[in-house]
Design a protein around this motif. Sequence first.
Motif, mmCIF file in Angstrom:
data_model
loop_
_atom_site.group_PDB
_atom_site.id
_atom_site.type_symbol
_atom_site.label_atom_id
_atom_site.label_comp_id
_atom_site.label_asym_id
_atom_site.label_seq_id
_atom_site.Cartn_x
_atom_site.Cartn_y
_atom_site.Cartn_z
ATOM 1 N N GLU A 1 -26.589 -5.135 13.778
ATOM 2 C CA GLU A 1 -25.903 -3.934 13.307
ATOM 3 C C GLU A 1 -24.451 -3.956 13.757
ATOM 4 N N LYS A 2 -23.575 -3.605 12.838
ATOM 5 C CA LYS A 2 -22.163 -3.442 13.165
ATOM 6 C C LYS A 2 -21.774 -2.005 12.872
ATOM 7 N N LYS A 3 -21.193 -1.352 13.886
ATOM 8 C CA LYS A 3 -20.725 0.024 13.746
ATOM 9 C C LYS A 3 -19.203 0.006 13.721
ATOM 10 N N ALA B 1 -25.672 7.452 13.479
ATOM 11 C CA ALA B 1 -25.516 5.997 13.463
ATOM 12 C C ALA B 1 -26.697 5.334 14.159
ATOM 13 N N ALA C 1 -29.644 2.962 12.245
ATOM 14 C CA ALA C 1 -29.994 1.651 12.733
ATOM 15 C C ALA C 1 -31.485 1.526 12.930
ATOM 16 N N SER D 1 -21.855 2.350 9.504
ATOM 17 C CA SER D 1 -22.643 1.304 10.164
ATOM 18 C C SER D 1 -23.291 0.456 9.095
ATOM 19 N N ASP E 1 -16.536 7.024 9.863
ATOM 20 C CA ASP E 1 -17.235 5.928 10.518
ATOM 21 C C ASP E 1 -18.346 5.418 9.600
#
Length: 193
Positions: A51-53, A10, A14, A187, A185
């Motif tokens: 960025e959104k995780k 992740a 990014a 991102s 998960d």
Amino acid sequence: MLRTPGALLACLVASLTALPANPSRAAGDWNVPALMQSLAERGPDRARFVEKKYIAILDQPVQSSGELRYVPPDRLEKRTIAPKPELLVLERGTLTLERGKQTHTLRLSDHPQIAAIVESLRGMLAGDRTALEKVYRLDLHGNRERWTLVMLPSDAKLAELVLRIDVAGSGTRVRSIEIRQADGDRSVMTIEQ
């Protein structure tokens, strides 16, 4: 140790943003070779990111923002400003993370799956189709003004970490990168010039 492979993935994703493409899905002369050539010609770049995780164990996404910088042929920097300052630098096969007064270094040659992920990001920014074709199958959709490159791992070990990477852009600009990890998960990074 820097991080677990999933968390490091992740972080690497990014840090910005082929295989046999399906030219029939791209309009006219817009295909993977044309995209890679246009990316290779653009040179150094600097942009802001958000960025959104999305992490399964959390109710809300974790958001960060800062600046990305790419210097051909292989220097990639991600400077996070919020929520906490952090600097991630990829150069000459070494990944360095600076957080506060701590520095962590990772030689990519010691971690082949992580190296494949990093090489895909560097390869995308450099327009290096050969590097991308070593580890991903690519499928390009759209046209020169609005395109999406879907990157699917061709290596079984890499597929244990990453399901797919979707890179969306316009012309020579990468606008967003979404990474879906095998653990569920994901991102999403939005990039603004």
